[in-house]
Design a protein around this motif. Structure first.
Motif, short mmCIF file in Angstrom:
data_model
loop_
_atom_site.label_atom_id
_atom_site.label_comp_id
_atom_site.label_asym_id
_atom_site.label_seq_id
_atom_site.Cartn_x
_atom_site.Cartn_y
_atom_site.Cartn_z
N LEU A 241 -7.77 -6.74 -3.56
CA LEU A 241 -7.75 -6.00 -2.30
C LEU A 241 -7.96 -4.50 -2.50
O LEU A 241 -8.69 -3.85 -1.73
CB LEU A 241 -6.43 -6.22 -1.58
CG LEU A 241 -6.24 -7.54 -0.83
CD1 LEU A 241 -4.84 -7.60 -0.24
CD2 LEU A 241 -7.28 -7.71 0.26
N THR B 166 -7.82 -0.81 7.49
CA THR B 166 -7.36 -1.82 8.45
C THR B 166 -8.47 -2.83 8.74
O THR B 166 -8.22 -4.04 8.78
CB THR B 166 -6.90 -1.16 9.76
OG1 THR B 166 -5.90 -0.19 9.46
CG2 THR B 166 -6.33 -2.20 10.71
N TYR C 7 -8.92 -5.04 5.50
CA TYR C 7 -7.83 -5.99 5.27
C TYR C 7 -7.78 -7.06 6.35
O TYR C 7 -7.42 -8.21 6.09
CB TYR C 7 -6.50 -5.26 5.17
CG TYR C 7 -6.26 -4.58 3.82
CD1 TYR C 7 -7.30 -4.41 2.91
CD2 TYR C 7 -5.00 -4.09 3.47
CE1 TYR C 7 -7.08 -3.79 1.69
CE2 TYR C 7 -4.78 -3.48 2.25
CZ TYR C 7 -5.83 -3.32 1.36
OH TYR C 7 -5.61 -2.72 0.15
N PHE D 166 -0.58 -7.91 5.65
CA PHE D 166 -1.71 -7.20 5.03
C PHE D 166 -2.44 -6.34 6.05
O PHE D 166 -2.95 -5.26 5.71
CB PHE D 166 -2.65 -8.20 4.37
CG PHE D 166 -2.08 -8.83 3.14
CD1 PHE D 166 -2.08 -8.14 1.93
CD2 PHE D 166 -1.52 -10.09 3.17
CE1 PHE D 166 -1.53 -8.70 0.78
CE2 PHE D 166 -0.97 -10.66 2.04
CZ PHE D 166 -0.98 -9.96 0.84
N GLY E 295 -2.94 -2.40 5.76
CA GLY E 295 -4.18 -1.66 5.94
C GLY E 295 -3.97 -0.43 6.80
O GLY E 295 -4.50 0.65 6.51
N THR F 138 1.80 -1.96 0.32
CA THR F 138 1.27 -3.28 0.67
C THR F 138 2.23 -4.39 0.28
O THR F 138 2.54 -5.29 1.07
CB THR F 138 -0.09 -3.50 -0.01
OG1 THR F 138 -1.03 -2.53 0.47
CG2 THR F 138 -0.62 -4.91 0.25
#
Length: 352
Positions: free
Chosen positions: A198, A217, A220, A242, A246, A277
């Motif tokens: 990620l 955002t 994610y 998640f 983001g 995160t």
């Protein structure tokens, strides 16, 4: 347009991944989900080829006929078609995979690599485009974000055996409530793998641009679609964590303004983004999964490890501030005005 058609391509793969994960009896290559997947390939590859043909008709020849950043995607189109044929023959002779073996099939690996090259075409197009600038708007950067986000889903799909996004809240709490069970080891390792998957694309973009608010955002939100499809969205609280992460990362970017020229801010963002995160991951899982895990060292230490890995990734992506890097003669003209020098535009784009 390339990014939008790439969404069709990517959603088709998600539907196919859902089918292989959740349907036990798959006996043929010719399925509705394969139809969506391969039709997505047909439209996006047709669009890429049309762009080149249009330039040829306008009088451009050779590499000059290929739009800015499109060469790798163009070359990947026939390669993907070849691996698609191999995949059909593979399934005809050896049957349909429905378990871990699907992630190691040579034909599938060929498809995923060539698909990644096709779907990231908007990113390469934007990378050195003269109208993007160092601080692009979200709208201008959106095609690149979409392409890279879907590429991230491809990587997460083929590393599904180490995907922490597929865990349900109760399972996260249970795994970190026992140190002598294999569940804790597997979850801790999955968190490391998923953290790298990620965060790496975000750090790649942050090294190139000062990302506009909403960038992480968007990425994610798209990234959780693949594990969501594989689990039939039965772990929504984890996926939501998640999306929230983001948003927090976007706030960190607005506060720290990390760029290739601001190494300290870049490293700080990389570490704090990883920490935030996975703190949210544990926190939301605990809130919806029956309470905090009973082993405090695990649920407190795992986000810290994620932050340290983020810091290490930051140092790996940006060991020196961009302004301190040596300028080679080949790129001296490029750095002067932000555009390509004497070499053909397409060649410069692919080299970048």
């Amino acid at each position: 347009m390339t990014a939008l058609l790439g969404v069709w391509f990517g959603i088709g793969l998600m539907i196919d991944a859902w089918a292989h994960t959740n349907l036990a009896e798959l006996e043929t290559f010719f399925t509705p989900w394969h139809a969506v997947f391969y039709s997505g390939f047909a439209v996006v590859s047709g669009w890429i080829i049309w762009q080149v043909w249009r330039n040829v008709r306008a009088g451009r020849q050779g590499p000059a006929a290929v739009p800015f950043g499109y060469l790798a995607g163009l070359l990947a189109v026939p390669a993907f078609a070849f691996f698609g044929l191999i995949d059909m023959l593979w399934h005809t002779v050896l049957g349909i995979e429905t378990s871990l073996d699907i992630l190691f099939s040579p034909s599938h690996l060929g498809l995923i690599v060539t698909m990644l090259l096709i779907i990231t075409t908007p990113l390469r197009s934007a990378w050195n485009a003269p109208d993007v600038g160092a601080q692009p708007s979200l709208g201008r950067l959106l095609p690149a974000l979409i392409g890279l986000a879907f590429a991230t889903t491809l990587v997460s799909l083929f590393l599904s055996y180490g995907d922490a996004m597929q865990y349900r809240p109760v399972r996260i709490v249970e795994a970190f409530s026992a140190v002598n069970e294999p569940g804790a080891d597997r979850l801790a390792l999955a968190m490391v793998v998923t953290n790298i998957i990620l965060l790496s694309p975000v750090l790649l973009l942050a090294r190139r641009w000062l990302l506009p608010f909403g960038s992480v955002t968007v990425m994610y939100t798209l990234a959780v679609l693949m594990p969501g499809a594989q689990t039939e969205f039965k772990n929504v609280p984890v996926l939501v964590s998640f999306v929230v992460a983001g948003l927090v990362s976007d706030l960190l970017i607005r506060w720290l303004r990390p760029t290739g020229e601001r190494r300290a801010a870049y490293w700080t963002f990389a570490g704090l983004s990883g920490l935030a995160t996975w703190s949210l991951y544990i926190g939301i899982a605990s809130a919806t999964g029956g309470g905090l895990p009973t082993v405090p060292e695990l649920w407190t230490g795992a986000p810290i490890i994620a932050g340290l890995i983020g810091l290490a990734l930051g140092a790996l992506f940006l060991p020196n501030a961009a302004g301190s890097e040596k300028t080679t003669p080949d790129t001296a003209d490029d750095t002067a005005d932000g555009t390509a020098g004497a070499a053909p535009r397409t060649v410069d784009a692919e080299r970048a």
